[in-house]
Design an enzyme around this catalytic site. Structure first.
Site, mmCIF file in Angstrom:
data_model
loop_
_atom_site.group_PDB
_atom_site.id
_atom_site.type_symbol
_atom_site.label_atom_id
_atom_site.label_comp_id
_atom_site.label_asym_id
_atom_site.label_seq_id
_atom_site.Cartn_x
_atom_site.Cartn_y
_atom_site.Cartn_z
ATOM 1 N N HIS A 71 24.285 37.397 38.925
ATOM 2 C CA HIS A 71 25.644 37.316 38.042
ATOM 3 C C HIS A 71 26.635 37.903 38.873
ATOM 4 O O HIS A 71 27.918 37.322 39.027
ATOM 5 C CB HIS A 71 25.266 37.640 36.558
ATOM 6 C CG HIS A 71 26.845 37.500 35.935
ATOM 7 N ND1 HIS A 71 27.418 38.612 35.580
ATOM 8 C CD2 HIS A 71 27.363 36.197 35.333
ATOM 9 C CE1 HIS A 71 28.722 37.912 35.083
ATOM 10 N NE2 HIS A 71 28.578 36.800 34.882
ATOM 11 N N GLU A 74 27.452 36.061 42.151
ATOM 12 C CA GLU A 74 28.041 34.851 41.719
ATOM 13 C C GLU A 74 29.687 35.291 41.568
ATOM 14 O O GLU A 74 30.498 34.488 42.275
ATOM 15 C CB GLU A 74 27.710 34.267 40.419
ATOM 16 C CG GLU A 74 28.542 33.040 39.914
ATOM 17 C CD GLU A 74 28.491 33.026 38.170
ATOM 18 O OE1 GLU A 74 29.674 33.012 37.708
ATOM 19 O OE2 GLU A 74 27.589 33.262 37.412
ATOM 20 N N HIS A 75 29.975 36.206 41.014
ATOM 21 C CA HIS A 75 31.445 36.409 40.905
ATOM 22 C C HIS A 75 32.082 36.952 42.055
ATOM 23 O O HIS A 75 33.149 36.632 42.727
ATOM 24 C CB HIS A 75 31.606 37.679 39.808
ATOM 25 C CG HIS A 75 31.629 37.349 38.463
ATOM 26 N ND1 HIS A 75 32.809 37.694 37.756
ATOM 27 C CD2 HIS A 75 30.876 36.542 37.550
ATOM 28 C CE1 HIS A 75 32.527 37.240 36.307
ATOM 29 N NE2 HIS A 75 31.299 36.638 36.235
ATOM 30 N N GLU A 147 32.967 41.535 30.209
ATOM 31 C CA GLU A 147 32.269 40.182 29.825
ATOM 32 C C GLU A 147 31.124 40.528 28.948
ATOM 33 O O GLU A 147 30.806 40.033 27.891
ATOM 34 C CB GLU A 147 32.063 39.498 31.106
ATOM 35 C CG GLU A 147 31.302 38.362 30.792
ATOM 36 C CD GLU A 147 31.024 37.548 32.048
ATOM 37 O OE1 GLU A 147 30.031 36.522 32.299
ATOM 38 O OE2 GLU A 147 31.371 37.911 33.253
#
Length: 427
Positions: A71, A74-75, A147
């Site tokens: 993740h 991905e960012h 997040e």
């Protein structure tokens, strides 16, 4: 220039033709032209997700990385060398862009009505180049921690991942896809570089286009990109271990009613080619037992023992598979006992009948055809790298499935499976 040609596969049940080719660099490209739409959706899917924190390099050592690395990566791929966000470039081309990470995949998506090839170039740049600095990683850690905290405040998210943690303790599945507070803080530039190098290769990716485009022009576009040679995948992914489950657990949060989850994990290995069909069989079984058309759900709802919120999550792949039922109920202890008993004795369940199976199959069939009007649904649900059937095989699979098939799938999951429950009580 080597001409790229696409092989056709026609799906008569949905009257759609998929065009597919494997480029010289290993990238699988699949096309679904739909001229009745104005938009085009493009999605690159990388076979790399949250469970892939441990892998062995062929002829090398085993590497272990912090949870949440997929993740985080991905960012970071949206950030260019000058800290500019590549998402702005999609916007300047009139396109919307997004990305998401699951347990086993990372996908990057755009939608546009114009400048298709420029957007494809940008999408290629997004997944093939990376720029990491210690400063940018530190900034991103703060963003992802925020997040993570947002998810921690969501009772439904907490319920799901807490149940999963008790089904798969001491594995990557026991941690939220974004990672934990500790694991996010441990991610370094070297982690990102090693995972990008290991997994972000064309041979480990697929591209799917759906919408208003000309197949011939797409062939010409990719014919000009045939210079790159095949770069083989050189890592072996670790299996998800099955350790003793934590059979029951709970916590307290700010909720109006208690929230209950009942989870079952399978212990039998599922061949990759069988995963899609097995997923459908399990959805049919548990929908018959607990869905809104079941007598059980209607009786519980009418008596006020359950809110109209029962949801079903089925995840099946070759490395792990599970089913999780979640609901709001004023009687979580009693319902957990009732549901667990019903699952163990599913062959005697009065809701599992030929007639009810036909109803549930028809409902699934209708939902599928309704979803075919959404390019975004098609783009995110079709995975060309999956062996075996795809979403376009669903009508044919539903037509072929018998009650005996559903019961066999139930035995496969439940007989040797492990079951847990988790409750969130009002604080």
């Amino acid at each position: 220039m080597t001409k790229v040609t696409f092989q056709e596969k026609y799906y008569p049940a949905v009257k759609e033709t998929i065009y597919q080719s494997r480029l010289s660099n290993g990238l699988t490209v699949s096309l679904l032209p739909k001229q009745e739409f104005t938009e085009v959706y493009g999605v690159v899917t990388v076979q790399f997700g949250s469970v892939d924190t441990i892998f062995t390099v062929v002829d090398g050592d085993t590497q272990e990385h912090p949870q949440g690395i997929a993740h985080f990566l991905e960012h970071k791929l949206f950030e260019r060398e000058n800290t500019e966000d590549i998402m702005i470039n999609f916007t300047n081309l009139g396109a919307d862009s997004n990305a998401f990470t699951s347990f086993t995949k990372t996908s990057f998506l755009f939608s546009t009505i114009d400048h298709l090839f420029e957007n494809l170039d940008l999408l290629e740049e997004l997944v093939s180049t990376a720029n990491f600095t210690a400063e940018s990683v530190a900034r991103e850690q703060d963003i992802i921690q925020q997040e993570r905290e947002m998810y921690q405040d969501d009772p439904d998210s907490c319920l799901f991942f807490a149940t999963l943690a008790n089904l798969y303790p001491n594995t990557p599945l026991a941690i939220d896809i974004v990672g934990s507070k500790e694991s996010i803080s441990k991610i370094r530039v070297t982690n990102l570089k090693e995972n990008f190098t290991a997994f972000y290769k064309p041979v480990n990716m697929s591209l799917f286009l759906v919408g208003n485009f000309n197949v011939g022009l797409i062939e010409e576009y990719f014919s000009k990109k045939q210079a790159k040679v095949l770069d083989e995948l050189t890592v072996i992914k670790e299996k998800v271990s099955l350790q003793a489950v934590k059979q029951t657990d709970s916590l307290r949060m700010e909720v109006a009613f208690p929230k209950l989850a009942v989870g079952i994990r399978g212990t039998e290995k599922v061949a990759e080619a069988d995963c899609y069909r097995y997923n459908i069989l399990l959805k049919l079984l548990f929908t018959m037992m607990f869905g809104w058309t079941s007598n059980r759900f209607q009786n519980l709802y009418e008596s006020g023992k359950i809110e109209a919120s029962l949801s079903l999550e089925v995840e099946v792949n070759s490395r792990f598979h599970f089913v999780i039922l979640t609901m709001d109920t004023k009687e979580p202890v009693a319902l957990s006992h009732q549901f667990r008993k019903a699952i163990r004795n599913f062959t005697k369940d009065p809701d599992i009948t030929e007639e009810h199976l036909d109803i549930v199959k028809s409902e699934m069939f209708g939902a599928f055809f309704s979803s075919m009007n959404s390019l975004e649904f098609i783009a995110t649900q079709y995975d060309p790298l999956d062996s075996g059937e795809t979403i376009f095989d669903l009508p044919k699979i539903l037509q072929e499935i018998t009650l005996e098939d559903v019961l066999e799938a139930g035995h496969r999951l439940i007989n040797d499976g492990d079951m847990v429950d988790f409750t969130i009580f009002p604080s």
